[in-house]
Motif scaffolding. Structure first.
Motif, short mmCIF file in Angstrom:
data_model
loop_
_atom_site.label_atom_id
_atom_site.label_comp_id
_atom_site.label_asym_id
_atom_site.label_seq_id
_atom_site.Cartn_x
_atom_site.Cartn_y
_atom_site.Cartn_z
N GLU A 21 0.85 -1.20 0.00
CA GLU A 21 0.00 0.00 0.00
C GLU A 21 0.88 1.24 0.00
OE1 GLU A 21 -2.67 1.16 3.43
OE2 GLU A 21 -4.14 1.20 1.78
N ILE A 22 0.62 2.14 -0.92
CA ILE A 22 1.46 3.34 -1.01
C ILE A 22 0.70 4.59 -0.59
CG2 ILE A 22 2.94 4.72 -2.51
CD1 ILE A 22 3.81 2.28 -3.79
N LEU A 23 -0.53 4.73 -1.10
CA LEU A 23 -1.34 5.87 -0.64
C LEU A 23 -2.30 5.36 0.43
CD1 LEU A 23 -2.15 7.89 -3.90
CD2 LEU A 23 -0.12 7.98 -2.41
N ASN A 42 11.28 12.22 -0.90
CA ASN A 42 11.32 11.14 -1.89
C ASN A 42 10.70 9.88 -1.32
OD1 ASN A 42 12.49 12.46 -4.04
ND2 ASN A 42 14.56 12.10 -3.27
N GLY A 43 9.95 9.22 -2.15
CA GLY A 43 9.37 7.94 -1.74
C GLY A 43 8.10 8.08 -0.93
N SER A 44 7.59 9.31 -0.78
CA SER A 44 6.40 9.47 0.04
C SER A 44 5.11 9.14 -0.72
CB SER A 44 6.34 10.90 0.60
OG SER A 44 6.37 11.84 -0.46
N GLY A 45 5.22 8.99 -2.05
CA GLY A 45 4.04 8.60 -2.82
C GLY A 45 3.48 9.69 -3.71
N LYS A 46 4.25 10.74 -3.92
CA LYS A 46 3.76 11.86 -4.73
C LYS A 46 3.50 11.44 -6.18
CE LYS A 46 7.39 14.47 -3.96
NZ LYS A 46 8.23 13.48 -3.23
N SER A 47 4.48 10.72 -6.76
CA SER A 47 4.28 10.27 -8.14
C SER A 47 3.17 9.24 -8.24
CB SER A 47 5.58 9.66 -8.70
OG SER A 47 6.54 10.67 -8.90
N THR A 48 3.01 8.47 -7.18
CA THR A 48 1.92 7.49 -7.16
C THR A 48 0.57 8.21 -7.25
OG1 THR A 48 3.26 5.99 -5.85
CG2 THR A 48 0.87 5.63 -5.82
N LEU A 49 0.45 9.29 -6.50
CA LEU A 49 -0.79 10.07 -6.54
C LEU A 49 -1.00 10.64 -7.95
CD1 LEU A 49 -3.20 11.48 -5.17
CD2 LEU A 49 -1.64 13.35 -4.52
N1 LIG Z 1 7.39 -0.32 -9.27
C1 LIG Z 1 7.59 -0.23 -7.95
N2 LIG Z 1 8.00 -1.32 -7.27
C2 LIG Z 1 8.22 -1.23 -5.94
N3 LIG Z 1 8.06 -0.12 -5.22
C3 LIG Z 1 7.64 0.97 -5.85
C4 LIG Z 1 7.40 0.99 -7.25
N4 LIG Z 1 7.00 2.22 -7.60
C5 LIG Z 1 7.00 2.95 -6.46
N5 LIG Z 1 7.38 2.20 -5.41
C6 LIG Z 1 7.48 2.62 -4.03
O1 LIG Z 1 6.37 3.41 -3.75
C7 LIG Z 1 6.73 4.46 -2.89
C8 LIG Z 1 6.27 5.77 -3.44
O2 LIG Z 1 6.96 6.06 -4.64
P1 LIG Z 1 6.68 7.39 -5.45
O3 LIG Z 1 5.21 7.54 -5.63
O4 LIG Z 1 7.50 7.36 -6.68
O5 LIG Z 1 7.21 8.50 -4.45
P2 LIG Z 1 7.70 10.00 -4.73
O6 LIG Z 1 7.19 10.42 -6.06
O7 LIG Z 1 7.10 10.76 -3.61
O8 LIG Z 1 9.18 9.99 -4.66
C9 LIG Z 1 8.23 4.36 -2.69
O9 LIG Z 1 8.46 3.71 -1.47
C10 LIG Z 1 8.68 3.51 -3.83
O10 LIG Z 1 9.81 2.79 -3.45
#
Ligand SMILES: Nc1ncnc2c1ncn2[C@@H]1O[C@H](COP(=O)(O)OP(=O)(O)O)[C@@H](O)[C@H]1O
Ligand SMILES: [Mg+2]
Lengths: 261, 413
Positions: A21-23, A42-49
């Motif tokens: 779970e990321i978000l 970094n890694g907080s889930g911004k790109s995921t959102l």
């Molecule tokens: N394809 C993936 N496989 C495993 N972990 C992922 C993958 N994509 C993103 N993550 C994890 O999801 C989390 C959020 O990533 P991301 O949304 O890119 O964060 P941000 O944009 O804030 O740096 C991170 O912990 C990252 O390691």
């Protein structure tokens, strides 16, 4: 006036270790004319959102909703979302083989508007927009993002923002990797798009630098898949001084700051 | 030997498919089964390859031979046997101005056999079993406005056909000759081309066969002083196509371009081999083959040999193959071979890149509002158009663009 509403959004991805779970419950409402800065480590889930809003197939929404003027965005395909007015400026724009920028821009514009743009005015519009973003004219004949530097790719994302005129723009770290001059050029592009008065903006960034050029109305601090603090532009100033440390304990563990506990 | 190595690096430095490195392996997902070998030195020199008009000189290949190792030889047994043409298997028609079609040429009747000497089993049995070769001669100084069309229609899958066509472009003439293949047959077709001094000739071989056709071919050209030859192979249809396009020179200042476009879908084997023999000084060559693959078992092969002989000083040559893999389960073999026997050349380079149109490309285009089918068309059309636009016969270009799009749609079902 349009509204993009994100409610209690939970998103996970499939990894080799299983579902992650990321978000973890994101709620955010953006209206036309507003600029919301999403700031987080970094890694907080911004790109995921950002990618979830655009509909990237890697991300699974497990609960919550995204609506655009009441329409269920999550039920739309990626291209439908774009045609409904959502634009994602990607953190890492992809190089597309075999397709020239000219051909790509015209095809996308045609898809978004539902009709081909008038050739004469369109060519002029593209050229003017490229000039303003200081994109060399011969980029038009090159393949999409092919061999472009990091900064050039970001300019080309903003070029599309200006040409496609979306209702909502999600800018994922458009500032990262830009030198000061490029940052200014790109920010001016975003401000021009915003000045039309028909766009709402979600400005995702890691650094406060870009906020000198693009003024947010709201700032949301994003840590470990959640918004942990919200405020006005003054919150960005505080982040500039203090960093994210006070939100982050240990290895990516987030806690709400004491005053909000 | 330092000079040409430097030149070569400089020219292959920038791969021209976005996101693709020069070496396909480095970027294609593991799911794609691909092979790629690559080097400036070949095991045995191309110059030593046997050529002969005598069937007895070529054994039936078992598939382990260098020149057959990619080909499903068991599936082409009928084409490799020393067998006569099956009656009316082919309908042949030629659209050309009056007087261009000359009396047919028997074996040994000049110029037949002067330039095309069979280089493998398929080619030798094809010519040996062609009693009368079609002879098209474009008169010296003629400048044709319309292409000459040779229409080859196969009247039955599995039925054996042999042919040998001789095309002569007279001095300073300008012409386009289109060979169109359709229907189905086991077609073994040789094409022998003479581009006389100062002539400019384009030969387009279009394979729009039905699914069950098999087609082996050796196309050889001799290009005279200051002449310009362009050979364009377009392979879209057929179960198996294996087309060898070879060129050598008979005078200085000549140019040759060997171009190709192929689109393999499920179960199709499309193989193209090119050989530029720089046997004369101060000639230029350019080889570019581009292919798209889609569907389970789609297999393409490109083997590009360039030999720059010791006496070929001042040579400028370049060869490139690019493949675009659209789905899992495809295999694109790509082997450039460059042999250089003199350092006194203008340039010699080669490049090979196999890239994948993947979900990230698709996402990017769709995130700009472009529907999936349009996105795929956009990419494939853009990729292959570089070859199609070289044909410069608008009606054929339009037909091929359409045919490519039919391939795409068919693959999506
Ligand atoms: N394809 C993936 N496989 C495993 N972990 C992922 C993958 N994509 C993103 N993550 C994890 O999801 C989390 C959020 O990533 P991301 O949304 O890119 O964060 P941000 O944009 O804030 O740096 C991170 O912990 C990252 O390691
Ligand atoms: Mg990110």
């Amino acid at each position: 006036m349009s509204t993009l509403e994100i409610k209690d959004l939970h998103v996970s991805i499939e990894t080799e270790q299983g579902t992650k779970e990321i978000l973890k419950g994101v709620s955010l409402t953006i209206r036309t004319g507003e600029t919301h800065a999403i700031m987080g480590p970094n890694g907080s889930g911004k790109s995921t959102l950002a990618s979830t809003i655009a509909g990237h197939p890697r991300y699974t929404v497990t609960s919550g909703s995204i609506t655009l003027d009441g329409e269920n965005v999550l039920e739309m395909s990626v291209d439908e979302r774009a045609r409904a007015g959502v634009f994602l400026a990607m953190q890492y724009p992809v190089e597309v083989p075999g397709v020239t920028m000219t051909n790509f821009l015209r095809t996308a514009k045609t898809a978004i508007d539902g009709e081909a743009p008038a050739l004469r005015t369109w060519t002029k519009e593209v050229k003017a927009a490229m000039d303003q973003l200081r994109i060399d004219a011969d980029f038009a004949q090159r393949n999409v993002n092919e061999g472009f530097s990091g900064g050039e790719k970001k300019r080309v994302e903003i070029l599309q923002l200006e040409l496609f005129k979306p209702k909502f723009a999600v800018l994922d770290e458009t500032d990262s990797g830009l030198d000061v001059d490029a940052l200014k050029v790109v920010s001016e592009g975003v401000n021009r798009a915003h000045a039309t008065g028909n766009m709402g903006t979600m400005l995702i960034t890691h650094y406060t630098r870009i906020l000198r050029y693009i003024k947010p109305d709201f700032v949301h601090v994003f840590v470990d898949g959640k918004i942990v603090e919200e405020g006005g532009p003054e919150l960005a100033d505080r982040l500039e001084e203090e960093g994210y440390d006070r939100y982050v304990v240990g290895a990516g563990q987030a806690v709400a700051p004491a005053s909000h506990a | 030997m330092t000079a040409e190595v430097t030149t070569e690096k400089a020219r292959i430095g920038a791969p021209s498919i976005a996101g693709f490195t020069e070496e396909g392996e480095q970027l294609v997902a593991a799911k794609v089964d691909r092979h790629h070998s690559h080097g400036v030195q070949v095991m045995s020199s191309r110059a030593e390859r046997l050529t002969s008009h005598d069937v007895a000189d070529f054994a039936i290949p078992n598939g382990r031979e260098e020149e057959w190792r990619f080909t499903p030889v068991r599936e082409i047994a009928n084409l490799l046997s020393d067998t006569a043409t099956d009656g009316d298997v082919l309908s042949l028609s030629v659209e050309a101005p009056d007087g261009f079609v000359k009396p047919a040429l028997r074996a040994g009747e000049a110029p037949r056999g002067a330039t095309l000497v069979p280089a493998d089993r398929a080619a030798v049995v094809a010519s040996a079993n062609t009693e009368e070769a079609l002879h098209v001669q474009i008169p010296a100084e003629a400048e044709l406005q319309e292409p000459v069309r040779v229409l080859v229609k196969g009247n039955g899958a599995g039925r054996r056909s042999n042919s040998h066509y001789v095309i002569e472009a007279g001095e300073n003439s300008r012409a386009v000759v289109i060979l169109e293949h359709e229907g189905a047959a086991d077609h073994n077709g040789n094409v022998e081309v003479f581009v006389r001094e100062g002539a400019q000739l384009t030969v387009v071989s279009v394979q729009l066969w039905e699914d069950d056709a098999k087609h082996l071919a050796q196309h050889d050209a001799e290009v005279a002083k200051d002449a310009v030859y362009k050979h364009i192979a377009v392979s879209l249809g057929g179960k198996i196509v294996r087309l060898n396009s070879n060129v050598r020179f008979s005078g200085e200042g000549a140019e040759a371009e060997l171009l190709g476009l192929y689109f393999a879908d499920a179960g199709q084997h499309l193989e193209h081999r090119s050989f530029v023999d720089h046997n004369v000084a101060n000639c230029k060559s350019n080889v570019l083959y581009k292919g798209a693959l889609q569907g389970k078992g789609a297999h393409t092969v490109w083997v590009g040999d360039v030999l720059i002989q010791k006496q070929a000083e001042g040579t400028d040559s370049y060869e490139k193959n690019q493949n675009l893999v659209l789905t899992d389960g495809c295999r694109a073999d790509s082997v450039p071979n460059l042999e250089i026997e003199t350092g006194l050349i203008e340039g010699a380079g080669h490049a090979s890149a196999t890239g994948r149109f993947d979900d990230e490309h698709l996402f990017y285009l769709m995130a700009r509002g472009i529907p999936e089918d349009v996105a795929r068309r956009l990419v494939v059309r853009g990729f292959l158009n570089e070859i199609i636009q070289q044909i410069k016969v608008p009606a054929l270009e339009a037909r091929l663009t359409e045919a490519v799009e039919r391939e795409l749609t068919a693959g999506n079902n």
